[in-house]
Design an enzyme around this catalytic site. Structure first.
Site, PDB file in Angstrom:
ATOM      1  N   LYS A  11      -8.987  -8.286  -1.582  1.00  0.00           N
ATOM      2  CA  LYS A  11     -10.011  -7.674  -0.695  1.00  0.00           C
ATOM      3  C   LYS A  11     -11.623  -8.502  -1.315  1.00  0.00           C
ATOM      4  CE  LYS A  11      -8.098  -3.416  -1.184  1.00  0.00           C
ATOM      5  NZ  LYS A  11      -8.115  -2.167  -0.978  1.00  0.00           N
ATOM      6  N   TYR A  51      -4.357  -0.457   8.616  1.00  0.00           N
ATOM      7  CA  TYR A  51      -5.153   0.278   8.222  1.00  0.00           C
ATOM      8  C   TYR A  51      -4.691   1.827   8.183  1.00  0.00           C
ATOM      9  CZ  TYR A  51      -6.304  -1.172   3.643  1.00  0.00           C
ATOM     10  OH  TYR A  51      -6.194  -2.132   2.062  1.00  0.00           O
ATOM     11  N   PHE A  59     -12.735   8.238   4.668  1.00  0.00           N
ATOM     12  CA  PHE A  59     -12.759   7.476   4.535  1.00  0.00           C
ATOM     13  C   PHE A  59     -12.616   5.869   5.576  1.00  0.00           C
ATOM     14  CE2 PHE A  59      -9.165   7.826   2.113  1.00  0.00           C
ATOM     15  CZ  PHE A  59      -8.126   6.662   2.467  1.00  0.00           C
ATOM     16  N   ARG A  87       2.611  -2.613  -8.087  1.00  0.00           N
ATOM     17  CA  ARG A  87       1.761  -1.849  -8.785  1.00  0.00           C
ATOM     18  C   ARG A  87       1.022  -1.584  -9.820  1.00  0.00           C
ATOM     19  NH1 ARG A  87      -0.062   0.308  -3.437  1.00  0.00           N
ATOM     20  NH2 ARG A  87      -1.014   2.029  -4.608  1.00  0.00           N
ATOM     21  N   THR A  93      -5.905   3.294  -8.168  1.00  0.00           N
ATOM     22  CA  THR A  93      -6.163   3.340  -6.759  1.00  0.00           C
ATOM     23  C   THR A  93      -7.699   3.349  -7.244  1.00  0.00           C
ATOM     24  OG1 THR A  93      -4.945   4.178  -5.087  1.00  0.00           O
ATOM     25  CG2 THR A  93      -7.215   4.016  -4.140  1.00  0.00           C
ATOM     26  N   ARG A 104      -7.346  -3.562 -11.198  1.00  0.00           N
ATOM     27  CA  ARG A 104      -8.276  -2.970 -11.111  1.00  0.00           C
ATOM     28  C   ARG A 104      -9.340  -2.340 -11.762  1.00  0.00           C
ATOM     29  NH1 ARG A 104      -4.816   0.705  -6.426  1.00  0.00           N
ATOM     30  NH2 ARG A 104      -5.774  -1.374  -4.244  1.00  0.00           N
ATOM     31  N   ASN A 114     -11.585  -2.463  -4.198  1.00  0.00           N
ATOM     32  CA  ASN A 114     -11.594  -1.762  -5.771  1.00  0.00           C
ATOM     33  C   ASN A 114     -10.334  -3.318  -5.210  1.00  0.00           C
ATOM     34  OD1 ASN A 114      -8.995  -1.496  -3.540  1.00  0.00           O
ATOM     35  ND2 ASN A 114      -8.402   0.955  -4.416  1.00  0.00           N
ATOM     36  N   HIS A 117      -4.703  -5.248  -2.524  1.00  0.00           N
ATOM     37  CA  HIS A 117      -3.733  -4.476  -1.982  1.00  0.00           C
ATOM     38  C   HIS A 117      -2.658  -4.978  -2.371  1.00  0.00           C
ATOM     39  CE1 HIS A 117      -1.201  -2.311   1.078  1.00  0.00           C
ATOM     40  NE2 HIS A 117      -0.936  -3.544   0.929  1.00  0.00           N
ATOM     41  N   GLU A 128       4.236  -5.540   5.993  1.00  0.00           N
ATOM     42  CA  GLU A 128       3.062  -6.239   6.113  1.00  0.00           C
ATOM     43  C   GLU A 128       3.322  -7.792   5.694  1.00  0.00           C
ATOM     44  OE1 GLU A 128       1.340  -2.120   3.578  1.00  0.00           O
ATOM     45  OE2 GLU A 128       1.513  -4.149   2.406  1.00  0.00           O
TER      46      GLU A 128
HETATM   47  P1  IDP Z   1      -3.726   1.745  -2.644  1.00  0.00           P
HETATM   48  O1  IDP Z   1      -4.304   0.669  -1.928  1.00  0.00           O
HETATM   49  O2  IDP Z   1      -3.710   1.882  -4.279  1.00  0.00           O
HETATM   50  O3  IDP Z   1      -1.929   1.990  -2.120  1.00  0.00           O
HETATM   51  P2  IDP Z   1      -4.180   3.711   0.095  1.00  0.00           P
HETATM   52  O4  IDP Z   1      -3.960   5.418  -0.962  1.00  0.00           O
HETATM   53  O5  IDP Z   1      -3.166   3.349  -0.210  1.00  0.00           O
HETATM   54  O6  IDP Z   1      -4.093   3.339  -2.054  1.00  0.00           O
HETATM   55  O7  IDP Z   1      -5.574   3.089   0.180  1.00  0.00           O
HETATM   56  C1  IDP Z   1      -5.710   2.572   0.549  1.00  0.00           C
HETATM   57  C2  IDP Z   1      -6.929   1.795   0.280  1.00  0.00           C
HETATM   58  O8  IDP Z   1      -8.158   2.527   0.979  1.00  0.00           O
HETATM   59  C3  IDP Z   1      -7.304   1.932  -1.180  1.00  0.00           C
HETATM   60  O9  IDP Z   1      -7.274   0.885  -1.050  1.00  0.00           O
HETATM   61  C4  IDP Z   1      -8.943   1.546  -1.156  1.00  0.00           C
HETATM   62  O10 IDP Z   1      -9.784   0.132  -0.746  1.00  0.00           O
HETATM   63  C5  IDP Z   1      -9.553   2.581  -0.159  1.00  0.00           C
HETATM   64  N1  IDP Z   1      -8.912   4.008  -0.464  1.00  0.00           N
HETATM   65  C6  IDP Z   1      -8.270   5.051  -0.678  1.00  0.00           C
HETATM   66  N2  IDP Z   1      -8.759   6.238  -1.140  1.00  0.00           N
HETATM   67  C7  IDP Z   1     -10.403   6.183  -1.325  1.00  0.00           C
HETATM   68  C8  IDP Z   1     -11.198   6.555  -1.271  1.00  0.00           C
HETATM   69  O11 IDP Z   1     -10.958   8.517  -1.427  1.00  0.00           O
HETATM   70  N3  IDP Z   1     -12.592   7.023  -0.376  1.00  0.00           N
HETATM   71  C9  IDP Z   1     -12.706   5.471  -0.110  1.00  0.00           C
HETATM   72  N4  IDP Z   1     -11.965   4.663   0.272  1.00  0.00           N
HETATM   73  C10 IDP Z   1     -10.797   4.667  -0.527  1.00  0.00           C
HETATM   74 MG    MG Z   2      -1.477   1.939  -0.014  1.00  0.00          MG
END
Ligand code: IDP
Ligand code: MG
Length: 140
Positions: A11, A51, A59, A87, A93, A104, A114, A117, A128
C-alpha cells in the site's frame, strides 16, 4: 493443500517509506513466490471498485483516498496454501493486534495505513488477480 495463488498489494504508506524490498523479503521468507508484480498508481474508480465490499463502512471514503495517495505494488503470490499463508505473514488488520514477525507489526502505521492487502479467500484471490493481471504477466 495444493499450490495456490493469492493477490497482494503493497500500500501507499509502504511505497512512500521505500519498504517494497523489506516486505518482499518477508513474503519470500514465508515460502511464497512472487510470480507477478507491478507498480501502479490506482485510479479513484479502481480503488472504489476494489473496496466496494466496504462501501457502507464509515472508513470507506478515507480508505479510497489513502489507496490513491501514492503508488502501490500489486502482486500475485504463489505457494502452499497461499491465501492463508499470506494472511498469516501480513498479521492482523490493526497493527496493535498483529503478532511479532508479521508485516503489519513491523511496518504498519495505523489500522488504515497498514502496509499490505491480501485476499481473504481462494475465490476472491481469483477475482482480484484477474482485476489487475493478465495471464501472460504471471510467470511461475
Ligand atoms: P484486511 O485488509 O485485514 O482484510 P478488511 O477488514 O478487509 O481488512 O479492511 C480492508 C482495509 O480497510 C484494511 O486493510 C484497512 O486498510 C482498512 N480498514 C479496516 N478497518 C478499518 C477501520 O476501522 N478504520 C480505518 N480503516 C480500516
Ligand atoms: Mg480484507
Amino acid at each position: 493443500m495444493a499450490t495456490q495463488r493469492t493477490f497482494s498489494i503493497i500500500k501507499p504508506d509502504a511505497t512512500r517509506r521505500n519498504l517494497t524490498g523489506a516486505i518482499n523479503a518477508k513474503i519470500e521468507e514465508a515460502g511464497l513466490r512472487i510470480v507477478g508484480q507491478k507498480r501502479i498508481h490506482m485510479t479513484k474508480a479502481q480503488a472504489e471498485a476494489f473496496y466496494a465490499v466496504h462501501a457502507e463502512r464509515p472508513f470507506y471514503n478515507d480508505l479510497v483516498s489513502f489507496m490513491i495517495s501514492g503508488p502501490v505494488v500489486v502482486q500475485v503470490l504463489e505457494g502452499e496454501n497461499a491465501v492463508a499463508a499470506y494472511r498469516q505473514v501480513m498479521g492482523a488488520t490493526n497493527p496493535a493486534d498483529a503478532d511479532e514477525g508479521t508485516i503489519r507489526k513491523a511496518f504498519a502505521e495505523s489500522i488504515e495505513a497498514n502496509s499490505v492487502h491480501g485476499s481473504d479467500s481462494d475465490e476472491n484471490a481469483g477475482i482480484e488477480i484477474n482485476h489487475f493481471f493478465t495471464e501472460d504477466e504471471i510467470v511461475g
